[in-house]
Design a protein around this motif. Structure first.
Motif, PDB file in Angstrom:
ATOM      1  N   GLY A  95      20.594  19.521  11.313  1.00 41.96           N
ATOM      2  CA  GLY A  95      19.617  18.504  11.639  1.00 41.96           C
ATOM      3  C   GLY A  95      18.416  18.608  10.709  1.00 41.96           C
ATOM      4  N   GLY A  96      17.297  18.016  11.134  1.00 45.41           N
ATOM      5  CA  GLY A  96      16.091  18.050  10.316  1.00 45.41           C
ATOM      6  C   GLY A  96      16.112  17.012   9.224  1.00 45.41           C
ATOM      7  N   GLY A  97      15.028  16.935   8.475  1.00 46.01           N
ATOM      8  CA  GLY A  97      14.909  15.889   7.472  1.00 46.01           C
ATOM      9  C   GLY A  97      15.514  16.205   6.127  1.00 46.01           C
ATOM     10  N   ILE A  98      15.749  17.492   5.823  1.00 43.70           N
ATOM     11  CA  ILE A  98      16.196  17.839   4.473  1.00 43.70           C
ATOM     12  C   ILE A  98      17.676  17.551   4.267  1.00 43.70           C
ATOM     13  CG2 ILE A  98      16.495  19.747   2.844  1.00 43.70           C
ATOM     14  CD1 ILE A  98      13.935  20.951   3.867  1.00 43.70           C
ATOM     15  N   ALA A  99      18.522  17.915   5.227  1.00 46.56           N
ATOM     16  CA  ALA A  99      19.974  17.774   5.036  1.00 46.56           C
ATOM     17  C   ALA A  99      20.392  16.339   4.695  1.00 46.56           C
ATOM     18  CB  ALA A  99      20.723  18.300   6.260  1.00 46.56           C
ATOM     19  N   PRO A 100      19.928  15.304   5.428  1.00 48.44           N
ATOM     20  CA  PRO A 100      20.303  13.940   5.022  1.00 48.44           C
ATOM     21  C   PRO A 100      19.787  13.571   3.642  1.00 48.44           C
ATOM     22  CG  PRO A 100      19.432  13.964   7.264  1.00 48.44           C
ATOM     23  CD  PRO A 100      19.143  15.310   6.678  1.00 48.44           C
ATOM     24  N   ALA A 101      18.613  14.098   3.270  1.00 45.92           N
ATOM     25  CA  ALA A 101      18.012  13.749   1.977  1.00 45.92           C
ATOM     26  C   ALA A 101      18.784  14.353   0.811  1.00 45.92           C
ATOM     27  CB  ALA A 101      16.552  14.207   1.925  1.00 45.92           C
ATOM     28  N   ILE A 102      19.423  15.507   1.021  1.00 49.53           N
ATOM     29  CA  ILE A 102      20.135  16.175  -0.084  1.00 49.53           C
ATOM     30  C   ILE A 102      21.643  16.175   0.157  1.00 49.53           C
ATOM     31  CG2 ILE A 102      18.127  17.635  -0.549  1.00 49.53           C
ATOM     32  CD1 ILE A 102      19.742  19.998   0.646  1.00 49.53           C
ATOM     33  N   LEU A 103      22.126  15.206   0.927  1.00 51.88           N
ATOM     34  CA  LEU A 103      23.546  15.164   1.299  1.00 51.88           C
ATOM     35  C   LEU A 103      24.482  15.261   0.089  1.00 51.88           C
ATOM     36  CD1 LEU A 103      25.505  14.989   3.648  1.00 51.88           C
ATOM     37  CD2 LEU A 103      25.276  12.492   3.577  1.00 51.88           C
TER      38      LEU A 103
END
Length: 333
Positions: A268-276
């Motif tokens: 979760g969190g904001g980083i994982a989707p941003a660096i998918l």
């Protein structure tokens, strides 16, 4: 009507959910800048000013909850369960860790809320692990029982960072020089990504175009590192994402073993989707599986990225609806 909340150092999200025969439906949601308010009570008064009657409430907070009270890790607020009950007028109110709230949503997620990172064969009643890198690093888990799922909190992001090779030993030494003790959160977070990049530039001598270096030194270094790392325009930014992904995979594998997460691991969190795109490269998966004799066990464990930033609200609502025990019609997705 159920009041759900997600309180962080930057923003506070509140939502109302209605319990229906088919599940929970969100009625309305609002976002508030946390630092512009003296505390959660002031935000609750504003959000509930229309007089909406609240039956149950649950708020997830970014910090450890002890005896119904939490002093947030990255915000000078103290939040109490008794105050939540009084301010909301709810018959039942729960104050939980934010990752406990996030974990509570897992059994109810639809496929569209998830991006698969690794295929596997999930045990529909097995445990699940959740970790979320953002401002800090949150960790939690979901225990499968014969009566449903029970979400539990953790402060695992503050355990010691254990280097795995010589370069990570140099990173550890670099961070120790900056901060003294080095926790996992020091490398797996937004500030951690910035420091990994600084380490590569200052200690490892990885190259970077002048214009990129100037932007990274600006007001939003993490966003710049992600943008130039994904585009390949900066060797230092690209290497920072590779190293960060490897560290993320290693910690995800650690949690899968610690919690025997045969139901899956969720980022979760904001980083994982941003660096998918970076997470889908080899570094994450190789580090996730690099657990010696436990590699075959981990091959069975699926890994997902949580895409919907309102998932913690959904989890808090389900926690309140089930009084902390989650009973979905099927297993976790």
């Amino acid at each position: 009507m159920i009041l759900a909340g997600d309180v962080g150092g930057t923003k506070t999200n509140l939502a109302l959910y209605r319990k229906e025969a088919t599940g929970l439906s969100r009625v309305r949601m609002s976002t508030y800048p946390s630092r512009e308010y003296p505390g959660l009570e002031a935000i609750l008064r504003e959000f509930l000013s229309d007089g909406s009657p609240i039956e149950r409430a649950c708020v997830g907070v970014a910090g450890p909850v002890v005896d119904g009270r939490c002093r947030l890790t990255n915000l000078d607020w103290a939040v109490e369960e008794t105050s939540l009950r009084r301010s909301s007028g709810a018959r039942e109110a729960y104050l939980v860790n934010d990752l406990q709230a996030m974990a509570s949503a897992v059994p109810f997620l639809t496929p569209g809320a998830l991006a698969p990172l690794k295929a596997g064969k999930a045990d529909p009643r097995g445990n699940s692990a959740i970790l979320a890198a953002g401002t800090g690093l949150g960790e939690g888990f979901l225990i499968g029982t014969c009566g449903g799922f029970v979400p539990l909190a953790s402060e695992g992001g503050h355990v010691d960072f254990a280097p795995r090779d010589e370069r990570e030993m140099r990173l550890h030494a670099y961070l120790r020089g900056l901060y003294g003790r080095v926790s996992v959160e020091r490398v797996l977070s937004g500030p951690g990504l910035r420091d990994v990049h600084r380490f590569l530039r200052e200690t490892e001598g990885v190259a970077e175009p002048v214009e990129v270096a100037e932007e990274v030194l600006g007001g939003d270094p993490q966003r710049a590192i992600v943008r130039y790392g994904l585009s390949g325009a900066s060797p230092a930014c690209a290497e920072a994402l590779r190293m960060f992904s490897s560290l993320y995979g290693a910690e995800a594998g650690n949690l899968a073993l610690q919690y025997l997460a045969t139901g899956g691991v969720y980022l979760g969190g904001g980083i994982a989707p941003a660096i998918l795109p970076a997470l889908r490269e080899d570094e994450f998966l190789s580090s996730f599986l690099d657990k010696g004799r436990m590699q075959e066990l981990l091959r069975r464990v699926p890994v997902f990225v949580l895409l919907d930033p309102t998932i913690p609200l959904l989890g808090a609502a389900h926690y309140a609806a089930g009084s902390g025990v989650l009973s979905p019609p099927g297993g976790a997705p």
